[in-house]
Design an enzyme around this catalytic site. Structure first.
Site, short mmCIF file in Angstrom:
data_model
loop_
_atom_site.label_atom_id
_atom_site.label_comp_id
_atom_site.label_asym_id
_atom_site.label_seq_id
_atom_site.Cartn_x
_atom_site.Cartn_y
_atom_site.Cartn_z
N PHE A 174 11.02 49.32 23.53
CA PHE A 174 11.32 48.12 24.32
C PHE A 174 10.51 48.08 25.62
O PHE A 174 9.61 47.25 25.80
CB PHE A 174 12.82 48.06 24.57
CG PHE A 174 13.28 47.06 25.60
CD1 PHE A 174 12.71 45.80 25.64
CD2 PHE A 174 14.27 47.38 26.50
CE1 PHE A 174 13.14 44.86 26.59
CE2 PHE A 174 14.71 46.47 27.44
CZ PHE A 174 14.13 45.21 27.49
N ASP B 147 4.32 57.88 19.81
CA ASP B 147 5.61 57.39 19.33
C ASP B 147 5.80 57.88 17.90
O ASP B 147 4.83 57.98 17.14
CB ASP B 147 5.66 55.86 19.37
CG ASP B 147 7.06 55.31 19.54
OD1 ASP B 147 7.92 55.63 18.70
OD2 ASP B 147 7.29 54.57 20.51
N ASP C 267 5.56 63.37 17.56
CA ASP C 267 6.93 63.63 18.00
C ASP C 267 6.91 64.37 19.33
O ASP C 267 6.18 65.35 19.50
CB ASP C 267 7.66 64.46 16.94
CG ASP C 267 9.16 64.45 17.12
OD1 ASP C 267 9.63 64.75 18.23
OD2 ASP C 267 9.87 64.15 16.14
N GLN D 126 8.24 57.24 28.77
CA GLN D 126 9.35 56.35 28.40
C GLN D 126 10.13 56.85 27.18
O GLN D 126 11.24 56.41 26.95
CB GLN D 126 8.81 54.95 28.08
CG GLN D 126 8.04 54.30 29.22
CD GLN D 126 8.93 53.93 30.38
OE1 GLN D 126 10.06 53.47 30.20
NE2 GLN D 126 8.44 54.16 31.58
N TYR E 155 23.83 62.39 28.18
CA TYR E 155 22.65 61.57 28.48
C TYR E 155 22.40 61.52 29.99
O TYR E 155 21.28 61.72 30.46
CB TYR E 155 22.84 60.15 27.93
CG TYR E 155 21.77 59.18 28.36
CD1 TYR E 155 20.52 59.18 27.74
CD2 TYR E 155 21.99 58.25 29.38
CE1 TYR E 155 19.53 58.29 28.13
CE2 TYR E 155 21.01 57.36 29.77
CZ TYR E 155 19.78 57.37 29.15
OH TYR E 155 18.80 56.51 29.54
N VAL F 102 24.65 44.65 26.47
CA VAL F 102 25.61 43.55 26.40
C VAL F 102 24.91 42.20 26.30
O VAL F 102 25.42 41.29 25.64
CB VAL F 102 26.56 43.61 27.62
CG1 VAL F 102 25.80 43.37 28.92
CG2 VAL F 102 27.70 42.62 27.49
N ARG G 129 27.49 44.46 36.89
CA ARG G 129 26.29 45.20 36.56
C ARG G 129 25.09 44.56 37.27
O ARG G 129 25.13 43.42 37.71
CB ARG G 129 26.04 45.20 35.03
CG ARG G 129 27.11 45.92 34.21
CD ARG G 129 27.13 47.40 34.46
NE ARG G 129 28.11 48.09 33.64
CZ ARG G 129 29.37 48.33 33.99
NH1 ARG G 129 29.81 47.91 35.18
NH2 ARG G 129 30.18 49.00 33.20
N ARG H 228 36.80 49.20 27.35
CA ARG H 228 36.21 50.40 26.77
C ARG H 228 36.59 51.62 27.61
O ARG H 228 36.52 51.58 28.84
CB ARG H 228 34.69 50.24 26.70
CG ARG H 228 33.97 51.37 26.00
CD ARG H 228 32.55 51.00 25.69
NE ARG H 228 31.88 50.38 26.84
CZ ARG H 228 30.64 49.90 26.79
NH1 ARG H 228 29.96 49.95 25.66
NH2 ARG H 228 30.10 49.36 27.87
N GLY I 61 36.54 54.77 29.75
CA GLY I 61 35.54 55.39 30.61
C GLY I 61 34.49 54.46 31.16
O GLY I 61 33.52 54.91 31.77
#
Length: 333
Positions: free
Chosen positions: A18, A37, A57, A77, A144, A186, A210, A268, A270
Site C-alpha cells: 500500500f 517484495d 524475502d 516499508q 506488533y 476502518v 483517530r 472491541r 482493548g
C-alpha cells in the site's frame, strides 16, 4: 508529486504494498528504484514500470544483500502490519518486523546508506493525553507495537553508535488508494459497506477518535526524512486533526451518496479511546505539513475506486468480444 530526491539508487522494501507502491511512484521518475517484495500482501501490478523488482524475502539476508547493494537510501516499508497476527504468532512476526530490520541496518552500514523506517503509533499503546508527542509514554499493548518500538530504538542506536543516518516515522491511521486486505482499516470497511448500501457498523459508541492521514502525505514525509539533517530520531506522521469514528461514518455516507444506516455494536476489547498526533516536531525539523484533509481524501478515494471499477468493467467487456489475446510485453521476472 515533487521529490527532493533525484539521481539516487533507492531501495523500497515492501514496494508492492500500500504505502510502498505509492512511494515508488514518487521516486521512480528521478531515481533508480529497486523494490524488494515477496508479494505475500503486495500486488505486482501496483509497482511502477520503471522500478526493478526483486522477488525476495526479508527473512533471507542474501535477498537483502542483493537488493541493497550500492544503494544510497533505503525506505524500509516491508512488515507484517496485522496486530492480531502478531498476537497469534509473535515469534514469526518478530522475524519479519524486527530481526529482518536488523539485517537491513547491518547491510545499510556496509553500503553507507540512509535508512527511513516505517514505525507506528502503536508504540504509544493507550495514550495518557492527546495530542501525542514523540516524548509520550511508550507502552505498546501488542507484539506488533513492541516490535515497532524496538525497531524505533534500534534506528536511534544505529545512528548514535555507528553514525548510520536513520529516521523512524511513526505512522498514525493511513488511508488511500490500493489499501486492501482484511487489515486495511476502518475507512476501507466503511466504504465497502456504504457502496453496498449495507449498514455502516461502528464498534462502540463512535466517540473514539483517530488521526487519519492520506498516503500521499505519508509519502511526502518519507521523502523529507530522506533528505533531512535531523537524523537519529523518530517523528509522528499524521495530521494533528482528531476525527471521531461517528463523524467518519457520517462523512463516508455523504461522499458515497449512500443510503446506509449507521449502526452500533459492542466495542472491541482493548480498543484505544483517543489517538491524534502532535506533528510539531516533524513540521519543525522535516518541514512536514499534511496537505490533504479527510473529506478531500475520501472524495478522491471514491473517485479512484470508480475509475478502477470502470476500467475493470471495460476489460471484461473487451475480453468477451473474442479475438486473439496479445502477447504480454515487458513483463520481466
Amino acid at each position: 508529486m515533487e521529490t527532493p530526491l533525484a539521481g539516487n539508487t533507492v531501495l523500497v522494501t515492501g514496494g508492492a504494498g500500500f504505502i510502498g507502491s505509492h512511494l515508488v511512484d514518487a521516486l521512480a521518475p528521478d531515481n533508480e528504484v529497486r523494490v524488494l517484495d515477496n508479494f505475500s500482501n503486495g500486488t505486482r501490478e501496483h509497482v511502477h514500470e520503471e522500478a526493478t523488482v526483486i522477488d525476495g524475502d526479508l527473512r533471507n539476508p542474501m535477498d537483502i544483500q542483493r537488493a541493497a547493494r550500492d544503494v544510497d537510501v533505503i525506505f524500509h516499508q516491508g512488515a507484517v502490519v496485522s496486530v492480531s497476527e502478531s498476537v497469534d504468532a509473535p515469534r514469526a512476526t518478530n522475524e519479519i518486523n524486527l530481526e529482518a530490520t536488523l539485517d537491513m541496518f547491518e547491510q545499510a552500514r556496509l553500503e553507507d546508506a540512509r535508512v527511513v523506517v516505517a514505525s507506528s503509533a502503536a508504540v504509544y499503546g493507550h495514550p495518557v493525553e492527546v495530542p501525542i508527542t514523540e516524548s509520550a509514554r511508550l507502552e505498546p499493548t501488542s507484539p506488533y507495537g513492541v516490535q515497532k518500538l524496538a525497531l524505533d530504538h534500534y534506528a536511534r542506536l544505529y545512528n548514535d553508535l555507528y553514525g548510520l543516518e536513520t529516521v523512524a516515522l511513526r505512522y498514525f491511521n493511513v488511508y488511500g488508494p490500493r489499501q486492501q486486505g482484511p487489515y486495511s482499516g476502518v475507512i476501507s470497511t466503511f466504504l465497502e459497506q456504504a457502496r453496498a448500501d449495507e449498514p455502516i457498523t461502528i464498534e462502540g459508541d463512535g466517540e473514539q477518535t483517530r488521526d487519519f492521514v492520506h498516503v500521499d502525505d505519508v509519502v511526502r514525509a518519507n521523502l523529507q526524512a530522506a533528505t533531512t539533517d535531523a537524523v537519529g530520531t523518530a517523528y509522528n506522521v499524521g495530521t494533528g486533526t482528531r476525527t471521531s469514528i461517528g463523524e467518519l461514518a457520517t462523512l463516508i455516507r455523504e461522499v458515497t451518496d449512500s443510503s446506509s444506516r449507521i449502526v452500533h455494536r459492542d466495542p472491541r476489547t482493548g480498543d484505544i479511546r483517543h489517538s491524534v498526533a502532535d506533528i510539531s516536531r516533524a513540521g519543525d525539523r522535516l518541514g512536514f505539513e499534511p496537505l490533504i484533509d479527510l473529506e478531500t481524501g475520501l472524495r478522491g478515494l471514491v473517485s479512484s475506486s470508480k475509475r478502477t471499477t470502470a476500467a475493470a468493467g471495460a476489460d471484461d467487456d473487451a475480453a468477451g468480444q473474442g479475438g486473439d489475446t496479445p502477447e504480454p510485453v515487458g513483463t520481466g521476472e
